[in-house]
Design a protein around this motif. Structure first.
Motif, PDB file in Angstrom:
ATOM      1  N   CYS A  53       0.794  -1.257   0.087  1.00 42.12           N
ATOM      2  CA  CYS A  53       0.006   0.264  -0.015  1.00 42.12           C
ATOM      3  C   CYS A  53       0.741   1.294   0.071  1.00 42.12           C
ATOM      4  CB  CYS A  53      -0.934   0.053   1.233  1.00 42.12           C
ATOM      5  SG  CYS A  53      -0.100   0.311   2.791  1.00 42.12           S
ATOM      6  N   CYS A  92       1.956   3.045   2.165  1.00 40.46           N
ATOM      7  CA  CYS A  92       2.886   2.988   3.484  1.00 40.46           C
ATOM      8  C   CYS A  92       4.490   2.007   3.004  1.00 40.46           C
ATOM      9  CB  CYS A  92       2.544   2.225   4.664  1.00 40.46           C
ATOM     10  SG  CYS A  92       1.043   2.983   5.238  1.00 40.46           S
ATOM     11  N   HIS A 105       0.442  -6.210   1.717  1.00 45.06           N
ATOM     12  CA  HIS A 105      -0.860  -6.762   2.291  1.00 45.06           C
ATOM     13  C   HIS A 105      -1.292  -7.845   1.441  1.00 45.06           C
ATOM     14  CE1 HIS A 105      -2.130  -3.692   5.150  1.00 45.06           C
ATOM     15  NE2 HIS A 105      -1.643  -2.816   4.164  1.00 45.06           N
ATOM     16  N   CYS A 111      -1.080  -2.383   9.846  1.00 42.47           N
ATOM     17  CA  CYS A 111      -0.385  -1.440   9.163  1.00 42.47           C
ATOM     18  C   CYS A 111      -1.101   0.038   9.470  1.00 42.47           C
ATOM     19  CB  CYS A 111      -0.601  -1.745   7.428  1.00 42.47           C
ATOM     20  SG  CYS A 111       0.250  -0.691   6.533  1.00 42.47           S
ATOM     21  N   CYS A 134      -1.833   2.015   7.362  1.00 43.32           N
ATOM     22  CA  CYS A 134      -2.969   2.487   6.382  1.00 43.32           C
ATOM     23  C   CYS A 134      -4.481   2.232   6.913  1.00 43.32           C
ATOM     24  CB  CYS A 134      -2.850   1.816   4.911  1.00 43.32           C
ATOM     25  SG  CYS A 134      -3.127  -0.079   4.938  1.00 43.32           S
ATOM     26  N   ARG A 167      -5.684  -0.969   6.676  1.00 43.80           N
ATOM     27  CA  ARG A 167      -6.155  -2.070   6.114  1.00 43.80           C
ATOM     28  C   ARG A 167      -5.564  -3.269   7.260  1.00 43.80           C
ATOM     29  NH1 ARG A 167      -4.433   0.671   1.795  1.00 43.80           N
ATOM     30  NH2 ARG A 167      -5.742   0.850   0.244  1.00 43.80           N
TER      31      ARG A 167
END
Ligand code: ADP
Ligand code: ZN
Length: 437
Positions: free
Chosen positions: A251, A253, A258, A313, A315, A317
């Motif tokens: 992602c 980051c 993922h 994470c 983000c 997710r």
């Protein structure tokens, strides 16, 4: 039709719900598997005769592992769970380590697959306003069509350039304002090193990001591509037995890949004992495909080595992240008794700025001993006719390699463009030692 690809409910689903979803899908996929000639007996021998025999994810441990040999033995249709007329697409692996294996998809499978790819693409910050050039092989290989349909789902204008012909790649980028490319990392490095020769500068193209995958590469290689092309590079992991691309992706980051756990059950096991390794430790990735009903593959031993991140994470997710891949279990070289992964060599040489964009590892027999030679190209700042800096660089590479791998390698420096380039997966190792000695 909306062209966004952020499925908040699924991508940030609390882990407990995600596990319940996996159990539900595992039941569905086991039902499909029980219809295949390959799994029917194997599953019932393991005590799984219907979906009712699956109560929780722990029951997965009762399933037998599936290997590439199984897929080859059951070729062509042993894994098919639906009548053949329901199938609308066939794909095959690249055959890097032997005979290629095939998978089959019906319309629903294909739609699920492209949704996963679309999520990956969107997760890196791309939108329908982007222009996507897919510089990877189309055809039986999953990287071409797989990314094509995912990118279309995001709504990007897609340019199915395929690999090769670097000059044409640059012309397409310039003429159509390409902002995103997808390629193997080795091909990206090759493209970059040809930019000037093809008459282009960074100002002629609008590139912002690249998706790089299909082969292992080091963090330094990522940084090198990012610095040279002034773009963001995202790691993309796919494997044809699990559909192809869209399995795991970085992602924004850029910190681990993922893996879509509503589509895959992930295990990481010790390749010898086949027992799960503790979280965070390196092991073989084992995947159960929950998103393809027409040719189900359960507990597949990918032979790829990775580990889990243990932290969630930033983000948001909730789907777990995998570390950059160290290579395949069967990539390991044994040189005079020392175990070595090509990725370890790459880690050393791509971190040296004077080294060029291409390298090759050669292993030969010399008398009774194995001889390792690392051939690298030199970067633009080094001139082949000036032996002092050349020798100093050679010595620096040799010392750094020896410190890491404990073997004393021979180092050869070559001019830019002198070492072989593949359009698809790079062939980094030439091992001419006689087999089975
Ligand atoms: P083959 O096994 O014949 O190469 P595939 O075309 O299905 O078949 O390629 C999948 C393999 O490519 C994976 O099992 C893995 O070894 C490698 N691979 C794909 N993406 C990555 C990545 N991002 N990092 C490391 N290896 C990768
Ligand atoms: Zn993330």
């Amino acid at each position: 039709m909306t062209y966004q690809y952020w499925d908040e409910a699924v991508e940030t689903m609390p882990r407990e719900e995600l596990c319940s979803l996996q159990v539900k899908r595992l039941k569905e996929i086991a039902t499909a598997a029980l219809r295949t000639s390959f799994y029917r007996n194997r599953l019932s021998d393991a005590g799984i005769r219907s979906a009712d025999d699956i109560k929780s994810l722990d029951d997965l441990r009762r399933f037998p592992f599936t290997t590439k040999y199984d897929l080859r033995d059951a070729f062509p249709f042993g894994f098919l769970s639906v009548p053949q007329e329901e199938i609308i697409r066939l794909h095959a692996s690249s055959g890097t380590t032997g005979a290629p294996t095939t998978i089959y998809l019906n319309a629903a499978d294909l739609d699920r697959w492209s949704t996963f790819v679309a999520r990956c693409i969107y997760g890196t910050g791309c939108t329908k306003a982007d222009v996507f050039q897919n510089m990877i092989t189309y055809g039986l290989f999953t990287g071409g069509l797989g990314f094509q349909s995912g990118a279309e789902k995001v709504g990007m204008m897609t340019i199915p350039s395929g690999p090769g012909n670097v000059g044409r790649q640059f012309r397409l980028m310039r003429d159509f304002g390409t902002t995103i490319v997808h390629a193997t990392p080795s091909f990206l490095l090759h493209v970059q090193s040809k930019m000037e020769e093809e008459g282009f500068t960074r100002k002629d193209i609008k590139l912002k990001r690249a998706f790089a995958g299909a082969e292992p590469y080091s963090e330094d290689t990522r940084k090198r591509i990012e610095a040279l092309l002034q773009i963001d590079v995202f790691n993309s992991y796919g494997i044809s037995e699990m559909n192809g691309p869209g399995v795991a992706f970085e992602c924004q980051c850029k910190n681990g890949l993922h893996i879509w756990e509503d589509g895959y059950i992930v295990e990481i096991v010790n390749p010898e004992t086949l027992e799960p390794v503790p979280d965070g430790e390196l092991g073989e990735l084992v995947l159960t495909c929950l998103c393809r009903e027409s040719s189900p593959i359960l507990r597949y031993r990918t032979r790829d080595l990775t580990s889990f991140y243990t932290e969630p994470c930033e983000c948001g997710r909730t789907h777990r992240r995998l570390h950059r891949f160290a290579g395949r279990t069967d990539d390991m070289l044994i040189i005079n008794g020392v175990n070595l992964f090509p990725s370890q060599i790459e880690e050393v040489i791509m971190g040296i700025p004077e080294v060029g964009n291409n390298y090759l590892i050669v292993v030969e027999k010399e008398g009774l001993l194995d001889r390792l030679t690392v051939k690298t190209e030199v970067g633009p700042a080094i001139f082949m006719d000036d032996s002092r800096p050349l020798n100093a660089l050679k010595e620096r590479i040799r010392k750094k390699l020896q410190a890491l791998i404990t073997i004393n390698p021979r180092v050869e420096l070559h001019e830019r463009g002198a070492l072989p380039v593949q359009e698809g997966k790079a062939k980094r190792v030439q091992d001419s030692r006689p087999k089975n000695l």
